[in-house]
Write a protein that holds these residues in place. Structure first.
Motif, PDB file in Angstrom:
ATOM      1  N   HIS A 197       0.835  -1.203   0.000  1.00  0.00           N
ATOM      2  CA  HIS A 197       0.000   0.000   0.000  1.00  0.00           C
ATOM      3  C   HIS A 197       0.876   1.262   0.000  1.00  0.00           C
ATOM      4  N   GLY A 198       0.496   2.224  -0.829  1.00  0.00           N
ATOM      5  CA  GLY A 198       1.180   3.513  -0.851  1.00  0.00           C
ATOM      6  C   GLY A 198       2.355   3.577  -1.807  1.00  0.00           C
ATOM      7  N   GLN A 199       2.616   2.504  -2.554  1.00  0.00           N
ATOM      8  CA  GLN A 199       3.792   2.485  -3.431  1.00  0.00           C
ATOM      9  C   GLN A 199       3.503   3.070  -4.819  1.00  0.00           C
ATOM     10  N   PHE A 200       4.592   3.393  -5.512  1.00  0.00           N
ATOM     11  CA  PHE A 200       4.591   3.821  -6.917  1.00  0.00           C
ATOM     12  C   PHE A 200       5.250   2.665  -7.680  1.00  0.00           C
ATOM     13  N   LEU A 201       4.443   1.905  -8.413  1.00  0.00           N
ATOM     14  CA  LEU A 201       4.938   0.703  -9.092  1.00  0.00           C
ATOM     15  C   LEU A 201       4.815   0.849 -10.604  1.00  0.00           C
ATOM     16  N   THR A 202       5.630   0.106 -11.314  1.00  0.00           N
ATOM     17  CA  THR A 202       5.533   0.051 -12.773  1.00  0.00           C
ATOM     18  C   THR A 202       4.671  -1.137 -13.186  1.00  0.00           C
TER      19      THR A 202
END
Ligand SMILES: NC(=O)c1ccc[n+]([C@@H]2O[C@H](COP(=O)([O-])OP(=O)(O)OC[C@H]3O[C@@H](n4cnc5c(N)ncnc54)[C@H](OP(=O)(O)O)[C@@H]3O)[C@@H](O)[C@H]2O)c1
Length: 210
Positions: A197-202
């Motif tokens: 939760h809360g991440q910036f993923l590709t």
């Protein structure tokens, strides 16, 4: 049958996400600005929604009867005035997701993905990000501000870079196709756990620097 809502589904990555979820056996709910079925798929429940239109957002929320397992906010633009790009890319995703959470339309530990862009990452850049990059950076900033609150509402939420994708926005010279992007985004969400939760993923599951 799990239920997904895909916001901004008329073409490009949004349509690819509709087709990926249909193939995987999901009950698909999707929005388009003209209210037509994305890709002509008549097994999709369609809502007319311009993401900047509060009245249409309220009407969709009133119509959605049961909580969703997954919400993907995909709508975005890279042309128009700075004000318009900010309203669509930075303000609307936060408003739309907050309204859906306030209406308790996500199951506990349901997934939320908002399409951002690598163009909104400040790390390693000097100078202006441009109107589009600024709008995605502003989206990322507000997402991070709301992350704790959204987790308390039961969401496992991400912002995602979908890749440089061959769509109207990405252009024909982009590096990956819609299917590869949509398959990747869906796979990331299939494997999601609360620690993410809360991440910036590709689209291919890597953590992107802010
Ligand atoms: N393609 C890339 O390389 C790339 C890279 C990084 C991030 N992204 C992000 O990924 C998302 C999808 O991009 P894409 O390449 O699929 O773009 P696209 O082909 O231009 O499609 C954009 C989608 O957003 C919808 N949309 C635009 N403004 C809207 C509004 N005000 N209300 C509701 N829907 C609206 C469009 O609907 P209409 O058909 O009605 O216009 C369309 O369905 C965007 O958020 C974009 O910023 C794309």
């Amino acid at each position: 049958m799990p239920r997904v809502l895909i916001i901004g589904a008329s073409r490009g990555i949004g349509l690819g996400l509709v087709e990926r979820h249909l193939a995987d056996g999901w009950e698909v709910h999707a929005t388009t600005r003209d209210g037509s079925a994305p890709g002509g798929h008549d097994d999709v429940t369609v809502y007319r929604l311009d993401v900047t239109d509060d009245g249409e957002l309220a009407a969709m929320i009133a119509t959605l009867a049961e909580p969703l397992d997954r919400i993907i906010h995909n709508a975005g633009i890279n042309r128009g005035s700075r004000d318009e790009i900010t309203r669509v890319n930075a303000d609307a995703p936060i408003t739309v997701i907050q309204a859906l959470l306030d209406a308790h339309l996500l199951v506990p530990d349901g997934a939320i993905a908002i399409m951002t862009s690598q163009m909104g990452a400040r790390r390693g850049r000097t100078g202006s990000l441009g109107d589009y990059g600024d709008s995605k950076a502003a989206l990322n900033d507000e997402f991070r501000r709301r992350a704790d609150r959204w987790r308390q509402s039961g969401a496992i939420a991400l912002v995602m870079h979908p890749g440089w994708v061959r769509t109207d926005m990405g252009g024909s010279g982009a590096s990956i196709g819609v299917t590869e992007s949509a398959d990747g985004v869906a796979a990331v969400l299939d494997d999601l756990d609360p620690s993410q939760h809360g991440q910036f993923l590709t689209w291919d599951g890597r953590i992107h620097p802010w």
